[in-house]
Design a protein around this motif. Structure first.
Motif, PDB file in Angstrom:
ATOM      1  N   ALA A  90       0.826  -1.211   0.000  1.00  0.00           N
ATOM      2  CA  ALA A  90       0.000   0.000   0.000  1.00  0.00           C
ATOM      3  C   ALA A  90       0.858   1.258   0.000  1.00  0.00           C
ATOM      4  O   ALA A  90       0.532   2.251  -0.666  1.00  0.00           O
ATOM      5  CB  ALA A  90      -0.927  -0.002   1.209  1.00  0.00           C
ATOM      6  N   ALA A  91       1.975   1.217   0.740  1.00  0.00           N
ATOM      7  CA  ALA A  91       2.878   2.375   0.778  1.00  0.00           C
ATOM      8  C   ALA A  91       3.508   2.605  -0.596  1.00  0.00           C
ATOM      9  O   ALA A  91       3.626   3.748  -1.062  1.00  0.00           O
ATOM     10  CB  ALA A  91       3.953   2.163   1.834  1.00  0.00           C
ATOM     11  N   GLY A  92       3.897   1.524  -1.254  1.00  0.00           N
ATOM     12  CA  GLY A  92       4.465   1.660  -2.595  1.00  0.00           C
ATOM     13  C   GLY A  92       3.444   2.198  -3.587  1.00  0.00           C
ATOM     14  O   GLY A  92       3.761   3.075  -4.406  1.00  0.00           O
ATOM     15  N   ALA A  93       2.212   1.706  -3.497  1.00  0.00           N
ATOM     16  CA  ALA A  93       1.166   2.182  -4.409  1.00  0.00           C
ATOM     17  C   ALA A  93       0.875   3.660  -4.189  1.00  0.00           C
ATOM     18  O   ALA A  93       0.674   4.420  -5.143  1.00  0.00           O
ATOM     19  CB  ALA A  93      -0.101   1.353  -4.219  1.00  0.00           C
ATOM     20  N   ALA A  94       0.845   4.097  -2.927  1.00  0.00           N
ATOM     21  CA  ALA A  94       0.594   5.514  -2.629  1.00  0.00           C
ATOM     22  C   ALA A  94       1.692   6.398  -3.197  1.00  0.00           C
ATOM     23  O   ALA A  94       1.459   7.555  -3.547  1.00  0.00           O
ATOM     24  CB  ALA A  94       0.494   5.714  -1.118  1.00  0.00           C
ATOM     25  N   ASP A  95       2.894   5.830  -3.307  1.00  0.00           N
ATOM     26  CA  ASP A  95       4.016   6.581  -3.879  1.00  0.00           C
ATOM     27  C   ASP A  95       4.112   6.379  -5.387  1.00  0.00           C
ATOM     28  O   ASP A  95       5.074   6.812  -6.013  1.00  0.00           O
ATOM     29  CB  ASP A  95       5.319   6.143  -3.199  1.00  0.00           C
ATOM     30  N   LEU A  96       3.109   5.665  -5.951  1.00  0.00           N
ATOM     31  CA  LEU A  96       3.030   5.358  -7.382  1.00  0.00           C
ATOM     32  C   LEU A  96       4.166   4.461  -7.849  1.00  0.00           C
ATOM     33  O   LEU A  96       4.483   4.415  -9.046  1.00  0.00           O
ATOM     34  CB  LEU A  96       2.981   6.653  -8.221  1.00  0.00           C
ATOM     35  N   ASP A  97       4.789   3.735  -6.915  1.00  0.00           N
ATOM     36  CA  ASP A  97       5.815   2.749  -7.258  1.00  0.00           C
ATOM     37  C   ASP A  97       5.105   1.387  -7.328  1.00  0.00           C
ATOM     38  O   ASP A  97       5.184   0.567  -6.414  1.00  0.00           O
ATOM     39  CB  ASP A  97       6.913   2.742  -6.195  1.00  0.00           C
ATOM     40  N   PHE A  98       4.422   1.160  -8.451  1.00  0.00           N
ATOM     41  CA  PHE A  98       3.560  -0.013  -8.543  1.00  0.00           C
ATOM     42  C   PHE A  98       4.347  -1.307  -8.721  1.00  0.00           C
ATOM     43  O   PHE A  98       3.849  -2.383  -8.377  1.00  0.00           O
ATOM     44  CB  PHE A  98       2.553   0.173  -9.676  1.00  0.00           C
ATOM     45  N   LYS A  99       5.561  -1.228  -9.236  1.00  0.00           N
ATOM     46  CA  LYS A  99       6.401  -2.425  -9.337  1.00  0.00           C
ATOM     47  C   LYS A  99       6.732  -2.949  -7.952  1.00  0.00           C
ATOM     48  O   LYS A  99       6.591  -4.157  -7.669  1.00  0.00           O
ATOM     49  CB  LYS A  99       7.676  -2.111 -10.114  1.00  0.00           C
ATOM     50  N   ALA A 100       7.162  -2.047  -7.061  1.00  0.00           N
ATOM     51  CA  ALA A 100       7.464  -2.442  -5.682  1.00  0.00           C
ATOM     52  C   ALA A 100       6.190  -2.890  -4.971  1.00  0.00           C
ATOM     53  O   ALA A 100       6.210  -3.851  -4.191  1.00  0.00           O
ATOM     54  CB  ALA A 100       8.115  -1.279  -4.931  1.00  0.00           C
ATOM     55  N   ALA A 101       5.101  -2.189  -5.219  1.00  0.00           N
ATOM     56  CA  ALA A 101       3.830  -2.546  -4.576  1.00  0.00           C
ATOM     57  C   ALA A 101       3.410  -3.955  -4.964  1.00  0.00           C
ATOM     58  O   ALA A 101       3.022  -4.760  -4.107  1.00  0.00           O
ATOM     59  CB  ALA A 101       2.747  -1.547  -4.971  1.00  0.00           C
ATOM     60  N   LEU A 102       3.495  -4.264  -6.243  1.00  0.00           N
ATOM     61  CA  LEU A 102       3.069  -5.575  -6.723  1.00  0.00           C
ATOM     62  C   LEU A 102       3.932  -6.683  -6.131  1.00  0.00           C
ATOM     63  O   LEU A 102       3.420  -7.749  -5.745  1.00  0.00           O
ATOM     64  CB  LEU A 102       3.123  -5.607  -8.247  1.00  0.00           C
ATOM     65  N   ALA A 103       5.245  -6.440  -6.021  1.00  0.00           N
ATOM     66  CA  ALA A 103       6.144  -7.448  -5.454  1.00  0.00           C
ATOM     67  C   ALA A 103       5.780  -7.737  -3.996  1.00  0.00           C
ATOM     68  O   ALA A 103       5.734  -8.905  -3.566  1.00  0.00           O
ATOM     69  CB  ALA A 103       7.588  -6.975  -5.558  1.00  0.00           C
ATOM     70  N   ALA A 104       5.508  -6.690  -3.221  1.00  0.00           N
ATOM     71  CA  ALA A 104       5.142  -6.877  -1.805  1.00  0.00           C
ATOM     72  C   ALA A 104       3.790  -7.575  -1.681  1.00  0.00           C
ATOM     73  O   ALA A 104       3.620  -8.493  -0.866  1.00  0.00           O
ATOM     74  CB  ALA A 104       5.116  -5.524  -1.098  1.00  0.00           C
ATOM     75  N   TYR A 105       2.835  -7.159  -2.501  1.00  0.00           N
ATOM     76  CA  TYR A 105       1.503  -7.780  -2.459  1.00  0.00           C
ATOM     77  C   TYR A 105       1.581  -9.269  -2.821  1.00  0.00           C
ATOM     78  O   TYR A 105       0.884 -10.102  -2.227  1.00  0.00           O
ATOM     79  CB  TYR A 105       0.557  -7.079  -3.428  1.00  0.00           C
ATOM     80  N   ARG A 106       2.402  -9.618  -3.792  1.00  0.00           N
ATOM     81  CA  ARG A 106       2.509 -11.019  -4.200  1.00  0.00           C
ATOM     82  C   ARG A 106       3.084 -11.875  -3.072  1.00  0.00           C
ATOM     83  O   ARG A 106       2.651 -13.013  -2.862  1.00  0.00           O
ATOM     84  CB  ARG A 106       3.398 -11.137  -5.444  1.00  0.00           C
ATOM     85  N   ARG A 107       4.062 -11.355  -2.350  1.00  0.00           N
ATOM     86  CA  ARG A 107       4.598 -12.094  -1.202  1.00  0.00           C
ATOM     87  C   ARG A 107       3.523 -12.280  -0.125  1.00  0.00           C
ATOM     88  O   ARG A 107       3.387 -13.356   0.451  1.00  0.00           O
ATOM     89  CB  ARG A 107       5.803 -11.366  -0.608  1.00  0.00           C
ATOM     90  N   ALA A 108       2.776 -11.223   0.130  1.00  0.00           N
ATOM     91  CA  ALA A 108       1.694 -11.315   1.124  1.00  0.00           C
ATOM     92  C   ALA A 108       0.657 -12.335   0.678  1.00  0.00           C
ATOM     93  O   ALA A 108       0.163 -13.142   1.483  1.00  0.00           O
ATOM     94  CB  ALA A 108       1.045  -9.949   1.316  1.00  0.00           C
ATOM     95  N   GLU A 109       0.306 -12.310  -0.602  1.00  0.00           N
ATOM     96  CA  GLU A 109      -0.686 -13.235  -1.136  1.00  0.00           C
ATOM     97  C   GLU A 109      -0.254 -14.688  -0.932  1.00  0.00           C
ATOM     98  O   GLU A 109      -1.062 -15.541  -0.527  1.00  0.00           O
ATOM     99  CB  GLU A 109      -0.892 -12.968  -2.632  1.00  0.00           C
ATOM    100  N   ALA A 110       1.020 -14.992  -1.191  1.00  0.00           N
ATOM    101  CA  ALA A 110       1.507 -16.363  -1.049  1.00  0.00           C
ATOM    102  C   ALA A 110       1.384 -16.846   0.398  1.00  0.00           C
ATOM    103  O   ALA A 110       1.012 -18.001   0.649  1.00  0.00           O
ATOM    104  CB  ALA A 110       2.957 -16.442  -1.514  1.00  0.00           C
ATOM    105  N   LEU A 111       1.680 -15.980   1.339  1.00  0.00           N
ATOM    106  CA  LEU A 111       1.565 -16.347   2.750  1.00  0.00           C
ATOM    107  C   LEU A 111       0.107 -16.541   3.151  1.00  0.00           C
ATOM    108  O   LEU A 111      -0.252 -17.525   3.808  1.00  0.00           O
ATOM    109  CB  LEU A 111       2.205 -15.267   3.626  1.00  0.00           C
ATOM    110  N   GLN A 112      -0.746 -15.600   2.775  1.00  0.00           N
ATOM    111  CA  GLN A 112      -2.148 -15.648   3.201  1.00  0.00           C
ATOM    112  C   GLN A 112      -2.910 -16.808   2.574  1.00  0.00           C
ATOM    113  O   GLN A 112      -3.802 -17.390   3.203  1.00  0.00           O
ATOM    114  CB  GLN A 112      -2.826 -14.311   2.863  1.00  0.00           C
TER     115      GLN A 112
END
Length: 452
Positions: free
Chosen positions: A182-204
């Motif tokens: 969410a922090a990456g997306a708010a900063d419009l760094d969607f590449k970083a945001a997507l990488a963090a979200y994908r890691r979270a998704e795998a865990l959840q």
């Protein structure tokens, strides 16, 4: 005899602190005012826990009391964090209050760590606290702070999972990664945001329980947004359809559960936004109509909820966008007026909430652009005034999030153009200067970004 008396006093103090923390934590689930109560009692409980842990180091006989009071402080801290997050979501607490309460919790938990009370439970609560701070800083447009706090949360959660593996530790790491996304997306760094979200998704996805599955849908919503922002609308739609199916099934199980109905409404709205982005206007209009129906039913049950008021205001603005795209300028202007007024009223309840102020900016920008298309240049400039006021709240030195800086630049750029057309060249130059300053800060935050 003196030693026995001291031991009795310590046990009574520990029990009292535990009882106060237990009572306040239970209360915090029922009322927003209790968040402040927990904040105050947390200081008491944490102070008693520090004393008890020092006593534990000096006399092992006090271990049970020390551990119990230490757990009371942790329970109070966790309850406060959960309460703040809940009330930030429903609009029942301003961001400034949230920062103060979370800062109080952080100081108290830090005192426990300094007293030698380090444990996996403390580390877990600290990681959750930092994730919450990051979420609040996103809303305050403090992109730099949000990214830093999320990174700290991830580091602590990763260490906890490595040293003491458990489903709780995995869930905390997943939430920290989602905050980082969410922090990456708010900063419009969607590449970083997507990488963090994908890691979270795998865990959840591997975690048991309904709560983990709810978290997973929130994470996937972030993935959908990031895919849309990186020009993959088809991928975004696929993800969002799966989220919608999940919430439809959950809401059908408990039709009277406002949380499940609210989650369904939000998912339907997001589906409408995706259809609008894909220029499927009939599908978008149907989604917005369905969303409005769900939210109005919720509002009838909870008329004072700011969350539902804001949801209907956003619905009105998005519905106006469809009319504007279809060439119905008069209809679009009418709906934009209503939506912009409603968005402004809701945002006034929390002037420090950057996310809500940005909603004001975009509602007024869309209304202004539609008026220009209809030849009403003077009125178009007038309706930009609320947007300029909202942008002023996002122009301070503490504003570092790319999305906020971009919005400030855009609204002043638009105002400058309209002022120039109206032959108000000095005012146009002043607005352009503000726009340039925001663009310069926006570009400086990401020097390697050619688009900026």
């Amino acid at each position: 005899e003196a030693q026995a008396q001291a031991e009795r006093e310590l046990r009574l103090g520990a029990a009292a602190a535990q009882a106060r923390a237990d009572a306040a934590t239970a209360l915090v689930r029922r009322t927003r005012a209790a968040a402040a109560v927990v904040g105050a009692l947390l200081v008491v409980a944490a102070g008693a826990a520090v004393v008890a842990n020092r006593a534990r180091q000096e006399a092992q006989r006090q271990t049970a009391q020390a551990e119990r009071n230490f757990n009371a402080a942790l329970t109070g801290g966790a309850g406060l964090v959960d309460a703040v997050n809940a009330h930030l979501r429903d609009g029942g607490m301003t961001r400034e209050v949230a920062v103060a309460l979370l800062g109080q919790a952080q100081g108290s938990l830090g005192g426990l760590a300094e007293a030698g009370a380090a444990s996996p439970a403390l580390a877990d609560t600290q990681a959750r606290l930092l994730s919450s701070f990051s979420t609040v800083q996103v809303a305050l447009c403090d992109g730099r702070g949000a990214v830093a706090r999320a990174a700290e949360a991830v580091a602590i959660a990763e260490a906890t999972l490595r040293d003491a593996p458990s489903d709780t530790a995995r869930q905390t790491l997943a939430r920290a990664l989602a905050a980082q996304g969410a922090a990456g997306a708010a900063d419009l760094d969607f590449k970083a945001a997507l990488a963090a979200y994908r890691r979270a998704e795998a865990l959840q996805a591997a975690l048991p329980g309904a709560e983990a599955q709810e978290d997973l849908q929130t994470t996937r919503a972030g993935i959908s947004d990031a895919l849309l922002a990186t020009d993959d609308p088809a991928g975004a739609a696929t993800v969002q359809r799966a989220i919608l199916a999940f919430h439809e099934a959950r809401a059908a199980e408990r039709p009277d559960d406002p949380q499940r109905q609210g989650n369904l409404a939000n998912s339907v709205l997001r589906m409408g936004n995706l259809e609008l982005a894909r220029r499927s206007y009939d599908a978008a209009a149907a989604a917005y109509a369905r969303h409005a129906g769900i939210v109005r039913a919720l509002q009838a049950r909870q008329p004072s909820s700011v969350e539902w008021q804001r949801a209907l205001a956003i619905n009105e603005v998005q519905s106006a966008r469809i009319l504007a795209k279809q060439g119905d300028t008069a209809g679009a202007v009418e709906r934009y007026r209503r939506g912009a007024a409603d968005v402004g009223r809701v945002a006034a309840a929390d002037a420090g909430n950057g996310s809500w102020q940005r909603s004001v900016i975009w509602a007024q920008i869309n209304l202004s652009a539609t008026l220009i298309a209809g030849g009403a240049a003077t009125e178009a400039l007038q309706v930009l005034e609320p947007a300029l006021k909202a942008a002023a709240a996002l122009s301070g030195p503490g504003v570092t999030a790319g999305g906020c800086l971009r919005d400030v630049a855009l609204v002043h750029d638009m105002a400058s153009n309209e002022l120039f057309v109206l032959d108000r060249k000095a005012d146009a130059a002043a607005a352009a200067a503000v726009s340039l300053d925001a663009y310069q800060r926006y570009a400086a935050a990401a020097p390697a970004d050619a688009g900026r």
